[in-house]
Design a protein around this motif. Sequence first.
Motif, PDB file in Angstrom:
ATOM      1  N   GLU A  43      -2.794  -2.544  -3.078  1.00 29.18           N
ATOM      2  CA  GLU A  43      -3.760  -3.220  -3.935  1.00 29.18           C
ATOM      3  C   GLU A  43      -3.127  -3.708  -5.236  1.00 29.18           C
ATOM      4  O   GLU A  43      -3.455  -4.775  -5.729  1.00 29.18           O
ATOM      5  CB  GLU A  43      -4.919  -2.270  -4.246  1.00 29.18           C
ATOM      6  N   ASN A  44      -2.197  -2.936  -5.779  1.00 29.86           N
ATOM      7  CA  ASN A  44      -1.573  -3.289  -7.054  1.00 29.86           C
ATOM      8  C   ASN A  44      -0.052  -3.395  -6.950  1.00 29.86           C
ATOM      9  O   ASN A  44       0.644  -3.223  -7.942  1.00 29.86           O
ATOM     10  CB  ASN A  44      -1.945  -2.264  -8.126  1.00 29.86           C
ATOM     11  N   GLU A  45       0.463  -3.645  -5.743  1.00 28.99           N
ATOM     12  CA  GLU A  45       1.907  -3.703  -5.549  1.00 28.99           C
ATOM     13  C   GLU A  45       2.307  -4.991  -4.840  1.00 28.99           C
ATOM     14  O   GLU A  45       1.664  -5.408  -3.891  1.00 28.99           O
ATOM     15  CB  GLU A  45       2.372  -2.512  -4.710  1.00 28.99           C
ATOM     16  N   LEU A  46       3.373  -5.603  -5.329  1.00 29.51           N
ATOM     17  CA  LEU A  46       3.918  -6.835  -4.754  1.00 29.51           C
ATOM     18  C   LEU A  46       5.405  -6.668  -4.514  1.00 29.51           C
ATOM     19  O   LEU A  46       6.065  -5.870  -5.173  1.00 29.51           O
ATOM     20  CB  LEU A  46       3.709  -8.020  -5.709  1.00 29.51           C
ATOM     21  N   ARG A  47       5.942  -7.465  -3.609  1.00 29.73           N
ATOM     22  CA  ARG A  47       7.394  -7.516  -3.390  1.00 29.73           C
ATOM     23  C   ARG A  47       7.796  -8.970  -3.250  1.00 29.73           C
ATOM     24  O   ARG A  47       7.229  -9.719  -2.457  1.00 29.73           O
ATOM     25  CB  ARG A  47       7.808  -6.758  -2.136  1.00 29.73           C
ATOM     26  N   VAL A 120       4.627  -3.875  -9.804  1.00 28.03           N
ATOM     27  CA  VAL A 120       3.415  -3.066  -9.777  1.00 28.03           C
ATOM     28  C   VAL A 120       2.551  -3.449 -10.979  1.00 28.03           C
ATOM     29  O   VAL A 120       3.056  -3.737 -12.054  1.00 28.03           O
ATOM     30  CB  VAL A 120       3.742  -1.551  -9.773  1.00 28.03           C
ATOM     31  N   ARG A 121       1.257  -3.481 -10.733  1.00 28.97           N
ATOM     32  CA  ARG A 121       0.293  -3.702 -11.806  1.00 28.97           C
ATOM     33  C   ARG A 121      -0.436  -2.380 -11.995  1.00 28.97           C
ATOM     34  O   ARG A 121      -1.169  -1.939 -11.098  1.00 28.97           O
ATOM     35  CB  ARG A 121      -0.715  -4.786 -11.439  1.00 28.97           C
ATOM     36  N   PRO A 122      -0.232  -1.733 -13.143  1.00 28.83           N
ATOM     37  CA  PRO A 122      -0.937  -0.470 -13.372  1.00 28.83           C
ATOM     38  C   PRO A 122      -2.444  -0.702 -13.358  1.00 28.83           C
ATOM     39  O   PRO A 122      -2.930  -1.723 -13.827  1.00 28.83           O
ATOM     40  CB  PRO A 122      -0.478  -0.046 -14.772  1.00 28.83           C
TER      41      PRO A 122
END
Length: 160
Positions: A43-47, A120-122
């Motif tokens: 949900e809050n993680e990208l690569r 990552v988006r906290p």
Amino acid sequence: MSRLSLFNSPLLLGFEPFERALDRVNKISSDGYPPYNIEQLGENELRITLAVAGFTMADLTITIEDNQLVIRGKQTDDSQRVYLHRGIAARQFQRSFVLAEGIEVRGAWLDNGLLHVDLVRPTVEPRVRTIPIRGGDDDSAGAKTAPRQLRPRAADNSNG
């Protein structure tokens, strides 16, 4: 000719950073090299994955410059080699990604010619705050209080 701003509504206060981010996105080069993927891991993680075949870790740099993730690659020509045919150029590149406020780079690694950068988006907890409203006749301290001035007054330099 003046430029039409998307955020010129009087109801959108403090959105100037978003407008500047959109300007930066428009200025980013549309060169397709190196090709890349962006995948959502959670949900809050990208690569972000870039195809950087032929580049070593020493050839690559990753920086964050003013909320912009900048990935640079620069290969040096080996003057010792004699090419009969050269179809793979020692090419340099710069690929930029504008990051939203609060996004952090968790890490990066090079694996089989692919450079992976995890973001990552906290999670931000929504908060509700009630603002007290004072009345003009509110005399709780015994004296009327004037509303605070938003702009400081110019210094009075008169001598009298």
